[in-house]
Design a protein around this motif. Structure first.
Motif, PDB file in Angstrom:
ATOM      1  N   UNK A 178       0.832  -1.210   0.000  1.00 23.24           N
ATOM      2  CA  UNK A 178       0.000   0.000   0.000  1.00 23.24           C
ATOM      3  C   UNK A 178       0.867   1.261   0.000  1.00 23.24           C
ATOM      4  N   UNK A 179       1.987   1.206   0.725  1.00 20.46           N
ATOM      5  CA  UNK A 179       2.842   2.394   0.823  1.00 20.46           C
ATOM      6  C   UNK A 179       3.350   2.805  -0.554  1.00 20.46           C
ATOM      7  N   UNK A 180       3.610   1.816  -1.413  1.00 21.14           N
ATOM      8  CA  UNK A 180       4.186   2.127  -2.725  1.00 21.14           C
ATOM      9  C   UNK A 180       3.188   2.784  -3.674  1.00 21.14           C
ATOM     10  N   UNK A 181       1.892   2.638  -3.384  1.00 19.19           N
ATOM     11  CA  UNK A 181       0.873   3.133  -4.313  1.00 19.19           C
ATOM     12  C   UNK A 181       0.786   4.652  -4.293  1.00 19.19           C
ATOM     13  N   UNK A 182       0.420   5.165  -5.445  1.00 21.74           N
ATOM     14  CA  UNK A 182       0.058   6.582  -5.485  1.00 21.74           C
ATOM     15  C   UNK A 182      -1.305   6.723  -4.811  1.00 21.74           C
ATOM     16  N   UNK A 183      -1.606   7.912  -4.382  1.00 25.23           N
ATOM     17  CA  UNK A 183      -2.901   8.111  -3.758  1.00 25.23           C
ATOM     18  C   UNK A 183      -3.817   8.839  -4.715  1.00 25.23           C
ATOM     19  N   UNK A 184      -4.939   8.205  -5.057  1.00 26.36           N
ATOM     20  CA  UNK A 184      -5.899   8.871  -5.941  1.00 26.36           C
ATOM     21  C   UNK A 184      -6.691   9.868  -5.118  1.00 26.36           C
ATOM     22  N   UNK A 185      -7.016  11.008  -5.679  1.00 23.61           N
ATOM     23  CA  UNK A 185      -7.833  11.964  -4.912  1.00 23.61           C
ATOM     24  C   UNK A 185      -9.191  11.342  -4.614  1.00 23.61           C
ATOM     25  N   UNK A 186      -9.705  11.602  -3.416  1.00 25.92           N
ATOM     26  CA  UNK A 186     -10.991  11.031  -3.043  1.00 25.92           C
ATOM     27  C   UNK A 186     -12.079  11.879  -3.689  1.00 25.92           C
ATOM     28  N   UNK A 187     -12.753  11.292  -4.672  1.00 26.07           N
ATOM     29  CA  UNK A 187     -13.764  12.047  -5.410  1.00 26.07           C
ATOM     30  C   UNK A 187     -15.162  11.702  -4.964  1.00 26.07           C
ATOM     31  N   UNK A 188     -16.108  12.178  -5.718  1.00 18.95           N
ATOM     32  CA  UNK A 188     -17.511  11.918  -5.371  1.00 18.95           C
ATOM     33  C   UNK A 188     -17.881  10.464  -5.576  1.00 18.95           C
ATOM     34  N   UNK A 189     -17.118   9.774  -6.445  1.00 15.76           N
ATOM     35  CA  UNK A 189     -17.457   8.390  -6.730  1.00 15.76           C
ATOM     36  C   UNK A 189     -16.899   7.418  -5.696  1.00 15.76           C
ATOM     37  N   UNK A 190     -16.027   7.903  -4.810  1.00 13.57           N
ATOM     38  CA  UNK A 190     -15.455   6.999  -3.813  1.00 13.57           C
ATOM     39  C   UNK A 190     -16.517   6.622  -2.794  1.00 13.57           C
ATOM     40  N   UNK A 191     -16.410   5.399  -2.320  1.00 14.81           N
ATOM     41  CA  UNK A 191     -17.355   4.930  -1.307  1.00 14.81           C
ATOM     42  C   UNK A 191     -16.921   5.502   0.046  1.00 14.81           C
ATOM     43  N   UNK A 192     -17.772   6.308   0.691  1.00 21.79           N
ATOM     44  CA  UNK A 192     -17.331   6.929   1.948  1.00 21.79           C
ATOM     45  C   UNK A 192     -17.198   5.881   3.055  1.00 21.79           C
ATOM     46  N   UNK A 193     -16.092   5.939   3.781  1.00 25.83           N
ATOM     47  CA  UNK A 193     -15.852   4.918   4.807  1.00 25.83           C
ATOM     48  C   UNK A 193     -15.983   5.498   6.207  1.00 25.83           C
ATOM     49  N   UNK A 194     -16.763   6.555   6.353  1.00 24.22           N
ATOM     50  CA  UNK A 194     -16.908   7.103   7.710  1.00 24.22           C
ATOM     51  C   UNK A 194     -18.368   7.259   8.132  1.00 24.22           C
ATOM     52  N   UNK A 195     -19.306   6.879   7.267  1.00 32.15           N
ATOM     53  CA  UNK A 195     -20.716   7.082   7.604  1.00 32.15           C
ATOM     54  C   UNK A 195     -21.344   5.851   8.235  1.00 32.15           C
ATOM     55  N   UNK A 196     -22.599   5.990   8.681  1.00 33.59           N
ATOM     56  CA  UNK A 196     -23.306   4.861   9.297  1.00 33.59           C
ATOM     57  C   UNK A 196     -23.464   3.670   8.347  1.00 33.59           C
ATOM     58  N   UNK A 197     -23.582   3.948   7.037  1.00 38.22           N
ATOM     59  CA  UNK A 197     -23.731   2.850   6.090  1.00 38.22           C
ATOM     60  C   UNK A 197     -22.507   1.939   6.131  1.00 38.22           C
TER      61      UNK A 197
END
Lengths: 564, 181
Positions: free
Chosen positions: A511-530
């Motif tokens: 994971x460290x080697x990967x580039x980081x893609x900007x978190x866009x609107x299409x990303x699945x949010x990982x902080x909500x109740x869902x």
């Protein structure tokens, strides 16, 4: 339940949750080498350590070098402890002149403490010298927890860094975790425990003559210092045979409150540490929400079950109330249940009552807590890296459902990451089901089981679950001190520890080697109740479904047969 | 390879010195000064200074003249401590409880409190819930030819009620006070 039961629960959550955000931030600063108020005290000690060891604190390691250092350090620790246990009769600080441990038991004990399991097939006061307890076990209590913390921060860096080839320096992480992360809290807790009545002395056992004129030996020792790290480092190996049920290990209701809170104090704080590494505390709150939900479900079931009177004791001459076999009067039902749930949710494994005598469904909650892989707070470091594996699995499942490449905090999960995740999913099934099945099919095992019927099966199931989950608690009636169990459970502990650590570090490197893609609107949010719901369900399904048949044969069958 | 072995061994030695030697010594040093009584086992001595036990470790009491402790699976052995580890469904548990209930039950006092019929986790539980002491009041009062109300007052004085735990009575402390009456 009485008012003191509610006060205990409220105080427990207050002691655990209130300091967590601050402690979590402290751990982030310490592990990243930032200045804290403890730097003037431990900074010089730290520098001496690096100079003697020939370590350059600025030199970071690739994931392979980090792993190699971790394995070398653990192997050295294992060998030293193994030798101390075998030859304690030739070593000093052995006032009771106890002999060395038999080799399979010494192997089991050394593996147990090196892997942060602290399963015990011996009774401390009768088999171990003060030197073995102090110089042998206490040290591994510290450094095994520090190892878990090091693996966690390596994974945090892997997720947080972009296009990086290194994960930090294992020697530095382990040293800082021990000095800043564990020692100060242990000093405070140890002195509090002495105040409450836990012995701390190098004097011989004392001979007493009881009021009715019977000879009584009072066992003593440097207990408080070991009990503090046993609780805070999610170790769980007791100074005395019956662990914290012993009045010298856990003398009062107040000692009990702080000992049980100490079990998950650091694991809860580390959830926030992760948030600081990825610079997004919403992720921490979501993960904490999932952990709390699982903890509360288990706690509620266990409390409800344990307040049911035992139907097999129904008799007009017997008071019909919550069972007390294996419980201490000063803790009562709530104090014992709270401990049972906490010690198995975190991979601590200390007990303040006998798990073997719990009602079937309370025992089952303890089993399930371990079977889901010790991720409900879990061990120091180990719980959070185990939980992050589940987070990645949940993200992967969500990705499959919406038909996009799964990504977590900007990092794409590809074939290699998923392969490593699958390896970790196999650890608990192999340890519990394969090793447990082998043990169950060996004829000699029957003689080690002390209870008849489904409960006997639960005893065996519990042992192999506890070892593989690196928990260390037991259905204590099982005669675990046979060469077969000592070696098999030792193997289970090794699989349970390194079956996670190796893939986790490989994953961190990848994971460290990967580039980081900007978190866009299409990303699945990982902080909500869902996402919290998805994560909770994932944990229960992956862990629960695998082991449901064994639970049906053990605790569920016992519950149904007792006529509750 | 020596870049791995040297730090592994030297840091193990250093951590052993710090956490295995210095840390317990510091705790012992402070504890022996600040809490010498507790640090040395909360020992209880008689008038001549002889050790009669520890206020935290249960003693076996038998006969009608004493308040009995909770039953102990290990017969009050201190080295090593042990529990029954009987599962709730084990018939041996019910058999033992019913047998003991038959011996302990006092006519007219209702069912025997469960704490007097179940063994503790340590086998060395120094406490009993107040109800379990109350159940023994009449027997001890008769054997010592004391009024029940005197013993009741003595019991009440010995009830400890922490905010975060159940009320308990220390049996050894109660029996020592009983001897002084």
């Amino acid at each position: 339940m009485h008012s003191y039961d509610y006060w205990l629960i409220i105080a427990f959550f207050a002691v655990v949750l209130v300091p967590a955000p601050f402690l979590g931030r402290f751990y982030y600063k310490v592990m990243e080498g930032q200045r804290t108020w403890l730097t003037p005290v431990f900074g010089p000690v730290e520098r001496v350590c690096y100079r003697v060891a020939g370590v350059d604190a600025q030199q970071e390691q690739s994931w392979q070098k980090y792993t190699l250092a971790l394995l070398a350090f653990n192997l050295a620790g294992f060998l030293l402890l193994f030798a101390i246990l075998l030859f304690q009769d030739y070593l000093p600080l052995n006032p009771q002149q106890l002999p060395g441990q038999e080799w399979t038991q010494a192997f089991n004990t050394a593996v147990s403490f090196m892997t942060n399991t602290n399963w015990q097939s011996y009774s401390g006061e009768a088999t171990l010298s003060y030197l073995s307890q102090m110089v042998g076990l206490t040290v591994q209590n510290f450094v095994s927890a520090a190892t878990g913390l090091a693996v966690l921060v390596a994974l945090c860096r892997g997720i947080g860094r972009k296009s990086a080839s290194t994960l930090g320096n294992f020697w530095v992480d382990m040293t800082r975790a021990t000095l800043y992360g564990l020692l100060p809290l242990c000093l405070v807790l140890a002195l509090f425990l002495v105040w409450q009545g836990v012995p701390q002395t190098f004097a011989h056992y004392v001979d007493a003559l009881t009021l009715q004129g019977i000879d009584q030996v009072i066992p003593l020792g440097p207990a408080a210092s070991q009990i503090a790290i046993k609780q805070l480092g999610t170790n769980g190996g007791g100074f005395f045979g019956v662990n914290s049920a012993h009045p010298f290990e856990d003398p009062t209701a107040w000692a009990n409150l702080f000992e049980v809170a100490a079990i998950i104090m650091i694991p809860v704080a580390l959830v926030f540490t992760f948030g600081h590494y990825v610079k997004d505390l919403r992720q921490s709150r979501a993960i904490l929400g999932c952990m709390l939900a699982l903890f509360l479900i288990g706690g509620a079931v266990s409390l409800w079950s344990e307040y049911q009177p035992n139907p097999t004791l129904n008799n007009p001459a017997v008071e019909q109330t919550a069972p007390l076999e294996g419980k201490e009067a000063r803790f009562g039902t709530t104090g014992t249940v709270l401990w049972s749930v906490t010690t198995t949710a975190a991979s601590n494994g200390s007990v303040n009552g006998m798990q073997d005598s719990l009602n079937p469904l309370s025992g089952m909650v303890a089993l399930v807590n371990m079977m889901v892989g010790e991720v409900i707070f879990g061990g120091v470091g180990a719980g959070m890296y185990g939980m992050l594996l589940n987070v990645l699995i949940a993200v992967f499942l969500a990705g499959l459902m919406i038909g996009r490449t799964p990504e977590y905090l900007g990092k794409k999960l590809q074939a290699r990451e998923v392969q490593l995740l699958v390896v970790t999913l196999l650890v608990m099934p192999v340890g519990v089901l394969v090793l447990g099945a082998i043990a169950a099919s060996v004829p000699a095992t029957a003689a080690t089981i002390s209870n008849p019927g489904p409960h006997g099966f639960s005893q065996l199931l519990y042992a192999y679950t506890s070892a593989s989950a690196n928990n260390g608690s037991a259905f204590g009636g099982l005669g675990a001190n046979t060469p077969f169990h000592n070696l098999m459970l030792g193997l289970g502990m090794l699989i349970g520890r390194f079956g996670y650590i190796l893939p986790v570090l490989a994953l961190a490197g990848s994971l460290a080697m990967k580039k980081s893609a900007p978190i866009g609107q299409n990303s699945f949010p990982t902080h909500g109740p869902l996402f919290v719901t998805l994560l909770t369900v994932t944990i229960l399904l992956v862990g629960g479904l695998t082991f449901l048949p064994t639970l049906a044969l053990g605790p569920i069958a016992e519950h149904l047969s007792m006529g509750f | 390879m020596s870049s791995t072995i040297r730090p592994a061994i030297s840091l193990l030695v250093l951590m052993t010195l710090i956490t295995g030697v210095a840390y317990p010594l510091v705790v012992t040093g402070v504890a022996q000064v600040a809490f010498p009584d507790q640090a040395n086992g909360s020992l209880v001595r008689d008038a001549e200074g002889k050790v009669r036990g520890s206020s935290l470790i249960a003693q076996q009491f038998s006969g009608d003249r004493w308040f009995h402790s909770r039953p102990s699976a290990g017969a009050f052995a201190t080295v090593s401590s042990s529990a029954s580890n009987l599962g709730p469904s084990n018939p041996a548990l019910a058999t033992r409880v019913f047998e003991d209930a038959g011996k302990i039950q006092v006519p007219g006092q209702g069912p025997v409190p469960l704490a007097l019929l179940t063994t503790s986790g340590s086998g060395l539980d120094p406490h009993l819930p107040p109800q379990a002491i109350a159940y023994q009041l009449a027997r001890v009062a008769a054997a010592r030819q004391l009024p029940v109300s005197t013993l009741e007052r003595l019991m009440d004085e010995h009830i400890e009620q922490p905010l975060v735990g159940p009320p308990v009575v220390n049996v050894l402390a109660l029996n020592m006070a009983l001897e002084k009456l």
